[in-house]
Write a protein that holds these residues in place. Structure first.
Motif, short mmCIF file in Angstrom:
data_model
loop_
_atom_site.label_atom_id
_atom_site.label_comp_id
_atom_site.label_asym_id
_atom_site.label_seq_id
_atom_site.Cartn_x
_atom_site.Cartn_y
_atom_site.Cartn_z
N LEU A 40 0.81 -1.21 0.00
CA LEU A 40 0.00 0.00 0.00
C LEU A 40 0.85 1.26 0.00
CD1 LEU A 40 -2.87 -1.02 2.47
CD2 LEU A 40 -2.74 -1.29 -0.01
N THR A 41 2.16 1.12 0.09
CA THR A 41 3.05 2.27 0.00
C THR A 41 3.16 2.68 -1.46
OG1 THR A 41 4.31 1.46 1.90
CG2 THR A 41 5.36 3.13 0.50
N MET A 42 2.87 3.93 -1.76
CA MET A 42 2.82 4.35 -3.16
C MET A 42 4.15 4.15 -3.87
SD MET A 42 0.85 5.39 -5.55
CE MET A 42 -0.60 6.12 -4.76
N TYR A 43 5.24 4.58 -3.22
CA TYR A 43 6.56 4.46 -3.85
C TYR A 43 7.53 3.84 -2.84
CZ TYR A 43 4.37 7.88 -6.95
OH TYR A 43 3.51 8.53 -7.80
N MET A 50 -3.71 8.66 -13.65
CA MET A 50 -3.53 7.92 -14.91
C MET A 50 -3.20 6.44 -14.70
SD MET A 50 -4.19 9.18 -17.89
CE MET A 50 -3.11 8.37 -19.06
N PRO A 51 -2.30 6.08 -13.75
CA PRO A 51 -2.05 4.66 -13.56
C PRO A 51 -3.31 3.87 -13.21
CG PRO A 51 -0.33 5.93 -12.50
CD PRO A 51 -1.38 6.91 -12.92
N ALA A 52 -4.17 4.43 -12.34
CA ALA A 52 -5.39 3.73 -11.95
C ALA A 52 -6.34 3.59 -13.15
CB ALA A 52 -6.09 4.47 -10.81
N LEU A 53 -6.50 4.65 -13.93
CA LEU A 53 -7.34 4.59 -15.12
C LEU A 53 -6.85 3.52 -16.09
CD1 LEU A 53 -7.78 8.42 -15.79
CD2 LEU A 53 -9.60 6.83 -15.12
N MET A 85 -1.29 -1.97 -19.23
CA MET A 85 -0.53 -2.43 -18.07
C MET A 85 0.87 -1.81 -18.08
SD MET A 85 -1.53 -6.49 -18.17
CE MET A 85 -3.24 -7.05 -18.21
N VAL A 86 1.49 -1.79 -19.25
CA VAL A 86 2.82 -1.20 -19.39
C VAL A 86 2.76 0.30 -19.16
CG1 VAL A 86 4.77 -0.83 -20.95
CG2 VAL A 86 3.56 -3.02 -20.98
N LEU A 87 1.79 0.96 -19.78
CA LEU A 87 1.66 2.41 -19.63
C LEU A 87 1.39 2.79 -18.18
CD1 LEU A 87 -0.47 3.31 -22.80
CD2 LEU A 87 2.01 3.57 -22.48
N ALA A 88 0.63 1.94 -17.47
CA ALA A 88 0.34 2.22 -16.05
C ALA A 88 1.63 2.24 -15.23
CB ALA A 88 -0.62 1.18 -15.50
N LEU A 89 2.51 1.26 -15.45
CA LEU A 89 3.78 1.25 -14.72
C LEU A 89 4.60 2.48 -15.06
CD1 LEU A 89 6.07 0.15 -13.00
CD2 LEU A 89 6.74 -1.32 -14.93
N LEU A 90 4.63 2.86 -16.34
CA LEU A 90 5.44 4.00 -16.74
C LEU A 90 4.89 5.30 -16.15
CD1 LEU A 90 6.17 3.07 -20.46
CD2 LEU A 90 7.69 2.88 -18.49
N TYR A 91 3.58 5.47 -16.15
CA TYR A 91 3.01 6.66 -15.52
C TYR A 91 3.25 6.65 -14.01
CZ TYR A 91 0.60 9.37 -19.10
OH TYR A 91 0.32 10.20 -20.15
N HIS A 92 3.20 5.47 -13.40
CA HIS A 92 3.48 5.37 -11.97
C HIS A 92 4.93 5.76 -11.70
CE1 HIS A 92 3.22 3.79 -7.86
NE2 HIS A 92 4.39 3.23 -8.08
N GLN A 93 5.84 5.25 -12.50
CA GLN A 93 7.25 5.59 -12.32
C GLN A 93 7.48 7.08 -12.57
OE1 GLN A 93 9.46 3.96 -10.96
NE2 GLN A 93 11.46 4.70 -11.60
N GLY A 153 5.33 9.38 -11.86
CA GLY A 153 4.88 10.04 -10.63
C GLY A 153 5.95 10.03 -9.57
N ARG A 154 6.66 8.92 -9.46
CA ARG A 154 7.75 8.84 -8.48
C ARG A 154 8.84 9.85 -8.79
NH1 ARG A 154 9.61 3.82 -5.66
NH2 ARG A 154 11.30 4.54 -4.35
#
Length: 499
Positions: A4-7, A341-344, A393-401, A403-404
């Motif tokens: 549950l830790t975002m980053y 964006m990652p959640a979407l 799925m790939v785009l979600a990881l990239l948007y998440h990264q 964000g970090r």
């Protein structure tokens, strides 16, 4: 709970790790947009809006099919590596070697297609590579096959390193998948889902890649020594075993992003259960034996293989799909999800996978397959769950990264981050453009398939061109959205990290 830790700190990339991760993802993003443009060009030709020669069309079809299968596999390999390295020891040389061999393989394939004119499609079905009727020289086919061999060797090296890491940490791939809890015992709810999925992919896809390497080497032997011939039916079975396994592995590696990231945006844990472990076991076994559903129309195929493909198509694909989608829905239910964006993208991926598997299972039914398999129904179903399922799925990881990285820059002293709201607004515009375009694109394929429009044909009759035109419009929207995504993500990933 770490999930549950975002980053989380153990997910941060070191300098060399960041370099190879960026190399994988930037390569994948740039190649994806180029191959999408190739696909759009073919749809425009089929709609009679532009004109290509038949030879060029089949060269582009070979490039598009080979490139998309390969580059999506490269991207989701990076997804698997990114998360698996948190739980087991992975060596940087393995992921780097895989990338280098992949790049060399792609270079061989590009030279074979553009300099040699190879147009035998991604399946390299025996004896087609050697029977070009003068369209391409033997060396082009040989170089194309060598390119595939290099890519396969790199993949196996990465899987060997991942296998060693899982065995060193958990004792065996079976224990990594949680088999010790199949029939009893208290399941550890925090057992990493990334390890379960990775172990299943390694078990199944290693067999497929080895089978493919055998077929490739035998094809090379035939190309160099034509007197040594192969059994065409055996060669076709092995080639489709390899191809089906690699395509499925791209989704199964990509779905690790759903397991790892979705809980962080919903604020609810996504725990491991006994049904989850069983689902992955069944799926790992199913994907090994389901490939005969590609060969229902081969009259010489042994009946028992056709029956195996039929049963596996109906039964085997459901467990991990159902348990993943059900788990995602439970995780979303009554959550305070943060619709970034990652959640979407993660929710879109679940929709794409769920909806895309329906026409796939329909085509895996012998009665339907006999009518639909050589139509646009088939590219309709696999574009559905690859474009709207796997790619988000790939785009979600990239948007998440991303964000970090943006959070780290914002926290760095003396650094001002500007334009955040503008980019967020553009993201929210790009998302529906991508979704609507992709949906129109795949539905045009499916409509054409149910109307009997043939696939793999350079020339379409006038009565077929209406759905081709609609598909081209959808593809244009996808390309437009992806141009923005690629620019946004590449600039964000390659920007100098905050000190």
């Amino acid at each position: 709970m770490a999930s549950l830790t975002m980053y989380p700190a153990d997910e941060a990339l070191s300098g060399p790790e960041r370099g190879i991760f960026n190399a994988y993802m930037v390569t994948a993003l740039v190649a994806l947009i180029l191959f999408m443009m190739v696909g759009l060009t073919m749809r425009l030709h089929e709609a009679h809006w532009i004109q290509l020669s038949p030879v060029l069309f089949y060269e582009l079809l070979t490039l598009h099919g080979t490139g998309m299968v390969g580059i999506t596999w490269l991207a989701t390999t990076a997804v698997m590596w990114f998360f698996l390295r948190k739980y087991v020891t992975l060596h940087l040389w393995a992921i780097v070697t895989n990338y280098v061999l992949f790049a060399l393989g792609v270079l061989c394939i590009l030279v074979a297609i553009f300099a040699g004119g190879y147009a035998g499609l991604w399946t390299f079905l025996y004896p087609l590579p050697a029977k070009s009727m003068g369209v391409w020289p033997p060396w082009a086919a040989e170089l194309y096959v060598i390119g595939y061999v290099l890519i396969g060797v790199g993949a196996l090296l990465f899987y060997l390193d991942a296998t060693a890491g899982i065995i060193n940490r958990y004792g065996s791939l079976g224990r990594g998948m949680g088999w010790q809890w199949l029939f009893g015992g208290t399941v550890d709810p925090n057992h990493p889902k990334a390890v379960i999925a990775s172990s299943g992919v390694i078990i199944a896809n290693s067999l497929g890649i080895i089978a493919g390497e055998v077929a490739l080497f035998m094809t090379l032997v035939n190309l160099f020594y034509p007197d040594i011939t192969l059994n065409p039916l055996v060669a076709k079975n092995v080639i489709y075993w390899f191809g089906h396994m690699v395509a499925n592995a791209t989704i199964y590696m990509g779905v690790i992003a759903v397991y790892e990231l979705l809980p962080r945006y919903t604020g609810k844990p996504y725990l491991v259960s006994r049904p989850f472990i069983w689902a992955w076991l069944v799926t790992a076994l199913y994907v090994i034996v389901v490939f005969p559903h590609h060969l229902f129309m081969d009259f010489a195929q042994p009946r028992w293989l056709a029956v195996t493909g039929q049963i596996a198509s109906w039964v085997g694909g459901f467990p991990v799909f159902v348990i993943t989608v059900y788990g995602a829905l439970v995780n979303l239910y009554r959550s305070q999800i943060r619709w970034r964006m990652p959640a979407l993208l993660l929710v879109l991926a679940m929709f794409g996978w769920a909806a895309g598997v329906v026409p796939a299972i329909m085509d895996g039914t012998i009665r339907v397959n006999a009518v639909m398999h050589n139509t646009l129904w088939v590219p309709g179903h696999f574009h559905f769950y690859m474009l709207i399922g796997m790619l988000p799925m790939v785009l979600a990881l990239l948007y998440h990264q991303l964000g970090r990285l943006e959070q780290e820059r914002a926290a760095a002293p003396g650094v001002t981050v500007a334009g955040g709201r503008t980019l967020a607004c553009l993201d929210r515009i790009g998302f529906p453009v991508f979704f609507v375009g992709a949906l129109v694109f795949v539905l045009a394929f499916l409509y054409g398939g149910q109307s009997g429009v043939a696939r793999r044909m350079a020339e379409h009759w006038e009565t077929w061109t209406a759905s081709d035109g609609v598909g081209a419009i959808g593809a244009s929207l996808v390309v437009l959205a992806m141009l923005y995504f690629v620019l946004r993500l590449c600039v964000g990933l390659l920007r100098r990290p905050a000190v």
